[in-house]
Write an enzyme that holds these catalytic residues in place. Structure first.
Site, short mmCIF file in Angstrom:
data_model
loop_
_atom_site.label_atom_id
_atom_site.label_comp_id
_atom_site.label_asym_id
_atom_site.label_seq_id
_atom_site.Cartn_x
_atom_site.Cartn_y
_atom_site.Cartn_z
N LEU A 84 0.12 -2.54 14.92
CA LEU A 84 0.16 -3.21 13.61
C LEU A 84 -0.69 -4.46 13.72
O LEU A 84 -0.72 -5.12 14.76
CB LEU A 84 1.61 -3.57 13.27
CG LEU A 84 2.58 -2.38 13.18
CD1 LEU A 84 4.01 -2.88 12.92
CD2 LEU A 84 2.14 -1.41 12.08
N SER A 125 -8.23 -9.08 20.93
CA SER A 125 -8.78 -9.85 19.81
C SER A 125 -9.17 -11.23 20.28
O SER A 125 -8.55 -11.78 21.21
CB SER A 125 -7.70 -9.96 18.73
OG SER A 125 -8.05 -10.92 17.78
N TYR A 150 1.55 -11.43 15.92
CA TYR A 150 0.50 -10.43 16.15
C TYR A 150 -0.38 -10.86 17.32
O TYR A 150 -0.65 -10.09 18.25
CB TYR A 150 -0.35 -10.24 14.88
CG TYR A 150 -1.68 -9.58 15.17
CD1 TYR A 150 -1.74 -8.22 15.44
CD2 TYR A 150 -2.87 -10.31 15.20
CE1 TYR A 150 -2.95 -7.61 15.74
CE2 TYR A 150 -4.08 -9.70 15.50
CZ TYR A 150 -4.12 -8.36 15.76
OH TYR A 150 -5.31 -7.76 16.08
N LYS A 154 -1.10 -9.22 21.40
CA LYS A 154 -2.38 -8.94 22.09
C LYS A 154 -2.42 -9.69 23.42
O LYS A 154 -2.79 -9.13 24.46
CB LYS A 154 -3.56 -9.37 21.22
CG LYS A 154 -3.71 -8.57 19.94
CD LYS A 154 -4.03 -7.12 20.24
CE LYS A 154 -4.05 -6.25 19.02
NZ LYS A 154 -4.06 -4.82 19.32
P1 NAD Z 1 -5.83 0.14 11.54
O1 NAD Z 1 -4.49 -0.29 11.03
O2 NAD Z 1 -6.81 0.64 10.58
O3 NAD Z 1 -5.65 1.22 12.71
C1 NAD Z 1 -4.52 1.21 13.56
C2 NAD Z 1 -3.98 2.63 13.59
O4 NAD Z 1 -2.83 2.67 14.44
C3 NAD Z 1 -3.51 3.11 12.21
O5 NAD Z 1 -4.11 4.36 11.95
C4 NAD Z 1 -2.00 3.23 12.34
O6 NAD Z 1 -1.48 4.27 11.55
C5 NAD Z 1 -1.83 3.48 13.83
N1 NAD Z 1 -0.54 3.05 14.40
C6 NAD Z 1 0.07 1.85 14.28
N2 NAD Z 1 1.22 1.84 14.97
C7 NAD Z 1 1.33 3.07 15.55
C8 NAD Z 1 2.31 3.67 16.37
N3 NAD Z 1 3.42 3.04 16.74
N4 NAD Z 1 2.10 4.95 16.81
C9 NAD Z 1 0.97 5.63 16.45
N5 NAD Z 1 0.04 5.11 15.64
C10 NAD Z 1 0.21 3.84 15.20
O7 NAD Z 1 -6.42 -1.11 12.35
P2 NAD Z 1 -7.88 -1.32 12.95
O8 NAD Z 1 -8.51 -2.42 12.18
O9 NAD Z 1 -8.55 -0.04 13.12
O10 NAD Z 1 -7.49 -1.93 14.37
C11 NAD Z 1 -7.39 -1.13 15.52
C12 NAD Z 1 -6.90 -2.00 16.68
O11 NAD Z 1 -7.80 -3.08 16.87
C13 NAD Z 1 -5.53 -2.62 16.43
O12 NAD Z 1 -4.82 -2.62 17.66
C14 NAD Z 1 -5.86 -4.01 16.01
O13 NAD Z 1 -4.82 -4.92 16.30
C15 NAD Z 1 -7.09 -4.29 16.85
N6 NAD Z 1 -7.94 -5.34 16.27
C16 NAD Z 1 -8.37 -5.21 14.99
C17 NAD Z 1 -9.17 -6.21 14.43
C18 NAD Z 1 -9.64 -6.09 13.01
O14 NAD Z 1 -10.10 -7.07 12.46
N7 NAD Z 1 -9.59 -4.93 12.37
C19 NAD Z 1 -9.50 -7.33 15.18
C20 NAD Z 1 -9.05 -7.42 16.50
C21 NAD Z 1 -8.27 -6.41 17.04
C1 UD1 Z 2 -7.79 -12.87 11.19
C2 UD1 Z 2 -6.60 -13.19 12.05
C3 UD1 Z 2 -6.87 -12.73 13.46
C4 UD1 Z 2 -7.22 -11.26 13.47
C5 UD1 Z 2 -8.40 -11.03 12.55
C6 UD1 Z 2 -8.74 -9.56 12.42
C7 UD1 Z 2 -5.58 -15.19 11.02
C8 UD1 Z 2 -5.24 -16.62 11.20
N1 UD1 Z 2 -6.31 -14.63 12.01
O1 UD1 Z 2 -8.91 -13.55 11.71
O2 UD1 Z 2 -5.71 -12.95 14.25
O3 UD1 Z 2 -7.53 -10.83 14.79
O4 UD1 Z 2 -8.07 -11.51 11.24
O5 UD1 Z 2 -7.73 -8.87 11.76
O6 UD1 Z 2 -5.18 -14.56 10.06
N2 UD1 Z 2 -10.91 -16.26 4.19
C9 UD1 Z 2 -10.99 -16.77 2.91
N3 UD1 Z 2 -10.41 -16.06 1.89
C10 UD1 Z 2 -9.77 -14.87 2.08
C11 UD1 Z 2 -9.70 -14.36 3.41
C12 UD1 Z 2 -10.28 -15.09 4.44
O7 UD1 Z 2 -11.56 -17.84 2.69
O8 UD1 Z 2 -9.25 -14.29 1.13
C13 UD1 Z 2 -11.58 -17.01 5.28
C14 UD1 Z 2 -10.65 -17.44 6.38
O9 UD1 Z 2 -10.09 -18.69 6.13
C15 UD1 Z 2 -11.61 -17.43 7.60
C16 UD1 Z 2 -12.59 -16.32 7.27
O10 UD1 Z 2 -12.51 -16.11 5.87
O11 UD1 Z 2 -12.31 -18.65 7.66
C17 UD1 Z 2 -12.28 -15.00 7.97
O12 UD1 Z 2 -10.92 -14.66 7.71
P1 UD1 Z 2 -10.30 -13.25 8.14
O13 UD1 Z 2 -11.19 -12.16 7.69
O14 UD1 Z 2 -8.88 -13.23 7.68
O15 UD1 Z 2 -10.37 -13.28 9.72
P2 UD1 Z 2 -9.81 -14.38 10.75
O16 UD1 Z 2 -8.96 -15.39 10.09
O17 UD1 Z 2 -10.96 -14.87 11.55
#
Ligand code: NAD
Ligand code: UD1
Length: 338
Positions: A84, A125, A150, A154
């Site tokens: 999540l 992350s 969250y 990580k």
């Molecule tokens: P996402 O929610 O699109 O994908 C995560 C997937 O995991 C989903 O398909 C969900 O259904 C599945 N899932 C969640 N809990 C589960 C469980 N208990 N069992 C089986 N499946 C489960 O998210 P994403 O953006 O693709 O992110 C993928 C990974 O990368 C995550 O671990 C997320 O925390 C990490 N991550 C994402 C970002 C981002 O900005 N998207 C940034 C840093 C790290």
């Molecule tokens: C956020 C999470 C981070 C996570 C990452 C990817 C927080 C504090 N951090 O990062 O833990 O790994 O997402 O899922 O939430 N912004 C706006 N308006 C909006 C949305 C965002 O101004 O509606 C700004 C934010 O203040 C930031 C930038 O856009 O400066 C990026 O935001 P976002 O996309 O949410 O990513 P992070 O905050 O960097």
């Protein structure tokens, strides 16, 4: 290699599947679909030109279900995306986040070692750095205090996997610290499909541009940055996906424990992203300045040189590509996969 991809139906997982198949690997997806749709896998199959992506609808906390998957397949490695990821929700529901992300990963690691699969790539992350002590952030930068559960999941899971690797050197663990993944596959067939109101910047921008939301709220314009708005290292999801394929090559060589930043090394402010999006796509994105969002930091961008030196990986796409592909996905799929 044959790869177990947990969370493979999600945003980053689905893009990674394409790059895996393109590189000649095969994959089995385990996902409970709590934040995704099987439609993404149908589209991935269409893009790579195969009939279907092998898929098991299993929760990674379900030990028996997961064991059955391992009994039925041989895996060379696991790319572990399942988790999540909504920061705000994690503050409201910490137990659910620790249970899903931590308990789920502990079960996964145990089932993996019972089946003799000890190669894992983990989605971490940049949030693990907390308020970073240096910019650009290198992997040497110490981990910091996370501002939400969250982030702690990580950080804690990195520790769990590092300790396991130290105790049993047969494990190969690659911790990938993602910066800010945005964009979508250039085909426009797959992309990010957030539930409800988007928390992150790019999905919010695209929903404003497509007319689903009236305006973007910019969280603060009084940071110590060139235009006062927050600066982040946005990375195209296809580049990010390729980083996993590069990490697999490394793991195949018996890499032990390694950690890499996956970012571009360039920081863009919120307003720079808004203006790039408007310019590239010829659409307007109305915005208002709002107060700062709790837990946000001013500036966060990577030094990605370690990944270049050791994995031979670097991001290819720029901010314009990210804006174009995010919009292409949103415009073609205004309601996501529904
Ligand atoms: P996402 O929610 O699109 O994908 C995560 C997937 O995991 C989903 O398909 C969900 O259904 C599945 N899932 C969640 N809990 C589960 C469980 N208990 N069992 C089986 N499946 C489960 O998210 P994403 O953006 O693709 O992110 C993928 C990974 O990368 C995550 O671990 C997320 O925390 C990490 N991550 C994402 C970002 C981002 O900005 N998207 C940034 C840093 C790290
Ligand atoms: C956020 C999470 C981070 C996570 C990452 C990817 C927080 C504090 N951090 O990062 O833990 O790994 O997402 O899922 O939430 N912004 C706006 N308006 C909006 C949305 C965002 O101004 O509606 C700004 C934010 O203040 C930031 C930038 O856009 O400066 C990026 O935001 P976002 O996309 O949410 O990513 P992070 O905050 O960097």
């Amino acid at each position: 290699m044959n790869i177990l991809v947990t969370g493979g139906a999600g945003f980053i997982g689905s893009h990674t599947l394409i790059e895996l198949y393109k590189a000649g690997h095969s994959a089995v997806v385990v996902d409970n679909l709590c934040n995704s749709s099987q439609e993404s896998l149908r589209r991935v199959a269409a893009i790579v030109g195969i009939e279907h992506i092998p898929f098991c609808q299993v929760d990674i906390r379900d030990r028996d279900g997961l064991s059955h998957v391992f009994d039925a397949h041989h895996f060379d490695a696991c790319i572990h995306f399942a988790g999540l990821k909504a920061v705000g929700e994690s503050v409201e529901k910490p137990w659910e986040y620790y249970d899903n992300n931590i308990s789920g990963t502990l079960v996964l690691l145990d089932v993996m070692r019972q089946h003799g699969c000890k190669n894992i790539i983990f989605s971490s992350s940049a949030t693990a750095y907390g308020n970073p002590q240096q910019i650009p952030i290198t992997e040497q930068c110490p981990k910091g205090q996370c501002s939400n559960p969250y982030g702690w999941t990580k950080s804690m899971l990195e520790q769990v996997m590092s300790d396991m690797q130290k105790a049993d050197p047969d494990w190969n663990v690659v911790l990938l610290r993602y910066f800010n993944p945005i964009g979508a596959h250039p085909s426009g067939l797959i992309g990010e499909d957030p539930n409800g109101i988007p928390n992150n910047l790019m999905p919010y921008i695209t929903q404003v541009a497509v007319g689903k939301r009236p305006q973007l709220g910019v969280f603060g314009n009084d940071y110590d940055t060139p235009d006062g708005t927050g600066v982040r290292d946005y990375i195209h999801v296809v580049d990010l996906a390729r980083g996993h394929v590069a990490a697999l090559k490394k793991i195949g060589q018996g890499s032990g424990l390694s950690v890499y930043n996956l970012g571009t090394g360039h920081g863009y402010s919120v307003l720079e992203v808004v203006h790039a999006f408007e310019r590239v796509n010829g659409v307007s994105v109305p915005y208002v300045i709002k107060p700062r969002r709790a837990g946000d930091i001013a500036t966060c961008y990577s030094d990605p040189s370690k990944a270049l030196d050791e994995l031979g990986w670097r991001a290819q796409y720029g901010i314009e590509d990210m804006c174009r592909d995010s919009w292409n996905w949103q415009r073609n799929n205004p309601d996501g996969y529904r």
